[in-house]
Motif scaffolding. Sequence first.
Motif, PDB file in Angstrom:
ATOM      1  N   ALA A  17       0.777  -1.098  -0.051  1.00 30.92           N
ATOM      2  CA  ALA A  17      -0.124   0.043  -0.116  1.00 30.92           C
ATOM      3  C   ALA A  17       0.968   1.335  -0.054  1.00 30.92           C
ATOM      4  O   ALA A  17       0.543   2.292  -0.661  1.00 30.92           O
ATOM      5  CB  ALA A  17      -1.002   0.167   1.113  1.00 30.92           C
ATOM      6  N   THR A  18       2.022   1.191   0.670  1.00 33.15           N
ATOM      7  CA  THR A  18       2.824   2.386   0.790  1.00 33.15           C
ATOM      8  C   THR A  18       3.593   2.418  -0.372  1.00 33.15           C
ATOM      9  O   THR A  18       3.584   3.702  -0.960  1.00 33.15           O
ATOM     10  CB  THR A  18       3.924   2.241   2.059  1.00 33.15           C
ATOM     11  N   GLU A  19       4.037   1.528  -1.210  1.00 34.49           N
ATOM     12  CA  GLU A  19       4.692   1.495  -2.482  1.00 34.49           C
ATOM     13  C   GLU A  19       3.956   2.167  -3.673  1.00 34.49           C
ATOM     14  O   GLU A  19       4.177   2.992  -4.259  1.00 34.49           O
ATOM     15  CB  GLU A  19       5.213   0.239  -2.960  1.00 34.49           C
ATOM     16  N   ALA A  20       2.364   1.803  -3.407  1.00 28.89           N
ATOM     17  CA  ALA A  20       1.520   2.272  -4.205  1.00 28.89           C
ATOM     18  C   ALA A  20       1.278   3.805  -4.231  1.00 28.89           C
ATOM     19  O   ALA A  20       1.145   4.404  -5.233  1.00 28.89           O
ATOM     20  CB  ALA A  20       0.115   1.443  -4.000  1.00 28.89           C
ATOM     21  N   ARG A  21       1.175   4.154  -2.889  1.00 25.12           N
ATOM     22  CA  ARG A  21       0.946   5.555  -2.491  1.00 25.12           C
ATOM     23  C   ARG A  21       2.556   6.431  -3.081  1.00 25.12           C
ATOM     24  O   ARG A  21       1.991   7.584  -3.686  1.00 25.12           O
ATOM     25  CB  ARG A  21       0.726   6.019  -0.947  1.00 25.12           C
ATOM     26  N   ILE A  22       3.282   5.897  -2.882  1.00 26.08           N
ATOM     27  CA  ILE A  22       4.544   6.436  -3.574  1.00 26.08           C
ATOM     28  C   ILE A  22       4.551   6.710  -5.050  1.00 26.08           C
ATOM     29  O   ILE A  22       4.786   7.670  -5.572  1.00 26.08           O
ATOM     30  CB  ILE A  22       6.243   6.000  -2.852  1.00 26.08           C
ATOM     31  N   LEU A  23       4.166   5.623  -5.627  1.00 26.24           N
ATOM     32  CA  LEU A  23       4.360   5.620  -7.115  1.00 26.24           C
ATOM     33  C   LEU A  23       3.299   6.504  -7.554  1.00 26.24           C
ATOM     34  O   LEU A  23       3.452   7.316  -8.539  1.00 26.24           O
ATOM     35  CB  LEU A  23       4.082   4.222  -7.676  1.00 26.24           C
ATOM     36  N   ASN A  24       2.146   6.623  -6.926  1.00 21.00           N
ATOM     37  CA  ASN A  24       1.043   7.689  -7.379  1.00 21.00           C
ATOM     38  C   ASN A  24       1.487   9.108  -7.102  1.00 21.00           C
ATOM     39  O   ASN A  24       1.341   9.839  -8.108  1.00 21.00           O
ATOM     40  CB  ASN A  24      -0.162   7.237  -6.597  1.00 21.00           C
ATOM     41  N   ILE A  29       3.809  14.441  -8.929  1.00 23.71           N
ATOM     42  CA  ILE A  29       5.183  15.409  -8.883  1.00 23.71           C
ATOM     43  C   ILE A  29       5.658  15.490 -10.197  1.00 23.71           C
ATOM     44  O   ILE A  29       6.492  16.485 -10.694  1.00 23.71           O
ATOM     45  CB  ILE A  29       5.947  15.060  -7.768  1.00 23.71           C
ATOM     46  N   PHE A  30       6.018  14.369 -10.877  1.00 24.38           N
ATOM     47  CA  PHE A  30       6.991  14.185 -12.145  1.00 24.38           C
ATOM     48  C   PHE A  30       6.146  15.020 -13.304  1.00 24.38           C
ATOM     49  O   PHE A  30       6.757  15.916 -13.926  1.00 24.38           O
ATOM     50  CB  PHE A  30       7.230  13.055 -12.614  1.00 24.38           C
ATOM     51  N   ALA A  31       4.909  14.888 -13.128  1.00 31.62           N
ATOM     52  CA  ALA A  31       3.984  15.328 -14.151  1.00 31.62           C
ATOM     53  C   ALA A  31       3.893  17.100 -14.047  1.00 31.62           C
ATOM     54  O   ALA A  31       3.835  17.834 -14.964  1.00 31.62           O
ATOM     55  CB  ALA A  31       2.580  14.675 -14.189  1.00 31.62           C
ATOM     56  N   ARG A  32       3.906  17.268 -12.690  1.00 30.02           N
ATOM     57  CA  ARG A  32       3.859  18.466 -12.370  1.00 30.02           C
ATOM     58  C   ARG A  32       5.034  19.477 -12.357  1.00 30.02           C
ATOM     59  O   ARG A  32       5.177  20.467 -12.785  1.00 30.02           O
ATOM     60  CB  ARG A  32       3.130  18.568 -11.002  1.00 30.02           C
ATOM     61  N   ARG A  33       6.250  18.807 -12.193  1.00 32.53           N
ATOM     62  CA  ARG A  33       7.539  19.566 -12.177  1.00 32.53           C
ATOM     63  C   ARG A  33       8.586  19.113 -13.058  1.00 32.53           C
ATOM     64  O   ARG A  33       9.294  19.878 -13.220  1.00 32.53           O
ATOM     65  CB  ARG A  33       7.855  19.594 -10.728  1.00 32.53           C
ATOM     66  N   GLY A  34       8.182  18.035 -13.696  1.00 34.97           N
ATOM     67  CA  GLY A  34       9.250  17.462 -14.412  1.00 34.97           C
ATOM     68  C   GLY A  34      10.125  16.469 -13.790  1.00 34.97           C
ATOM     69  O   GLY A  34      10.360  17.030 -12.353  1.00 34.97           O
ATOM     70  N   TYR A  35      10.811  15.676 -14.350  1.00 33.73           N
ATOM     71  CA  TYR A  35      11.804  14.680 -13.735  1.00 33.73           C
ATOM     72  C   TYR A  35      12.927  15.501 -12.744  1.00 33.73           C
ATOM     73  O   TYR A  35      13.066  15.322 -11.544  1.00 33.73           O
ATOM     74  CB  TYR A  35      12.473  13.560 -14.421  1.00 33.73           C
ATOM     75  N   ALA A  44       7.277  12.185  -1.156  1.00 32.75           N
ATOM     76  CA  ALA A  44       7.131  11.629   0.251  1.00 32.75           C
ATOM     77  C   ALA A  44       5.980  12.282   1.137  1.00 32.75           C
ATOM     78  O   ALA A  44       5.020  11.682   1.705  1.00 32.75           O
ATOM     79  CB  ALA A  44       8.135  11.661   0.999  1.00 32.75           C
ATOM     80  N   GLU A  45       5.976  13.397   0.993  1.00 33.46           N
ATOM     81  CA  GLU A  45       4.825  14.433   1.759  1.00 33.46           C
ATOM     82  C   GLU A  45       3.592  13.988   1.222  1.00 33.46           C
ATOM     83  O   GLU A  45       2.526  13.773   1.965  1.00 33.46           O
ATOM     84  CB  GLU A  45       5.226  15.809   1.739  1.00 33.46           C
ATOM     85  N   LEU A  46       3.439  14.134  -0.293  1.00 33.59           N
ATOM     86  CA  LEU A  46       2.350  13.713  -0.980  1.00 33.59           C
ATOM     87  C   LEU A  46       1.837  12.349  -0.746  1.00 33.59           C
ATOM     88  O   LEU A  46       0.486  12.208  -0.409  1.00 33.59           O
ATOM     89  CB  LEU A  46       2.321  14.030  -2.292  1.00 33.59           C
ATOM     90  N   ALA A  47       2.679  11.467  -0.448  1.00 35.41           N
ATOM     91  CA  ALA A  47       2.282   9.873  -0.512  1.00 35.41           C
ATOM     92  C   ALA A  47       2.012   9.774   1.286  1.00 35.41           C
ATOM     93  O   ALA A  47       1.683   8.480   1.390  1.00 35.41           O
ATOM     94  CB  ALA A  47       3.367   9.139  -1.028  1.00 35.41           C
ATOM     95  N   LEU A  53      11.922   5.627   3.195  1.00 32.32           N
ATOM     96  CA  LEU A  53      11.214   4.540   2.412  1.00 32.32           C
ATOM     97  C   LEU A  53      11.406   4.532   0.791  1.00 32.32           C
ATOM     98  O   LEU A  53      11.354   3.481   0.323  1.00 32.32           O
ATOM     99  CB  LEU A  53       9.776   4.426   2.807  1.00 32.32           C
ATOM    100  N   ILE A  54      11.511   5.697   0.257  1.00 26.36           N
ATOM    101  CA  ILE A  54      11.548   5.714  -1.278  1.00 26.36           C
ATOM    102  C   ILE A  54      12.951   5.190  -1.489  1.00 26.36           C
ATOM    103  O   ILE A  54      13.050   4.533  -2.436  1.00 26.36           O
ATOM    104  CB  ILE A  54      11.597   7.431  -1.816  1.00 26.36           C
TER     105      ILE A  54
END
Length: 207
Positions: A17-24, A29-35, A44-47, A53-54
């Motif tokens: 569940a934690t991995e899924a939240r981190i990936l989402n 964030i990648f889409a919002r800011r670029g890689y 981590a904060e968003l997840a 853990l990342i």
Amino acid sequence: MKAKSTKKFSAVKDRAATEARILNAARTIFARRGYDAAGLREIAELAQANLSLISRYFGGKEGLLTALTDQFVAARREGGLSYPPQDTLRDEIHCYLHTKLHDDLKDEEIVRLIVSRAAIDTEFRKTAGAHLDGQVDANFHSRIKLLQDAGKVASDMDIDLLFATIMHVSFSVNFFGAMIGDRSESEIDALFNGFATALAHGLPVRH
């Protein structure tokens, strides 16, 4: 023993569940800011996950992108096709191409991210290339087998080569035509129609 087993199962479930939240979160964030501008702390904060853990689960930012790529490819190979089996190879290819276009546009942000990163990052390109191995979509393979069983496609047709060819055209049209070139639906359909017709009259066979 049962208590230990239950506890272990719970830990595995919590990690998943934690991995899924981190990936989402990483995808957002990648889409919002670029890689390059994306920060692991923000992810981590968003997840709502511990920053450490990342690194533990994914090995850092590049590992997150690799996992997202893996997730993207797996999603393409799971489940069925949204349209019914077609009576001809031409129609099957045509419908399949439109289905992949719909999938790519739905996931346009991750498609753009993978392609742009692969274009400038040699190491990621190697990793992505290993994940994007061109393995035949089982759904597409089963559709071609139906046509073969009905005698509508040669039994010695090279399905792997056919699929690889379709995927190259799909990527070119979907990315450069639809996403970058902003071609109209009618233009895209004309391209798919012409390609499906041409390929159906020149089937690749195994040598």
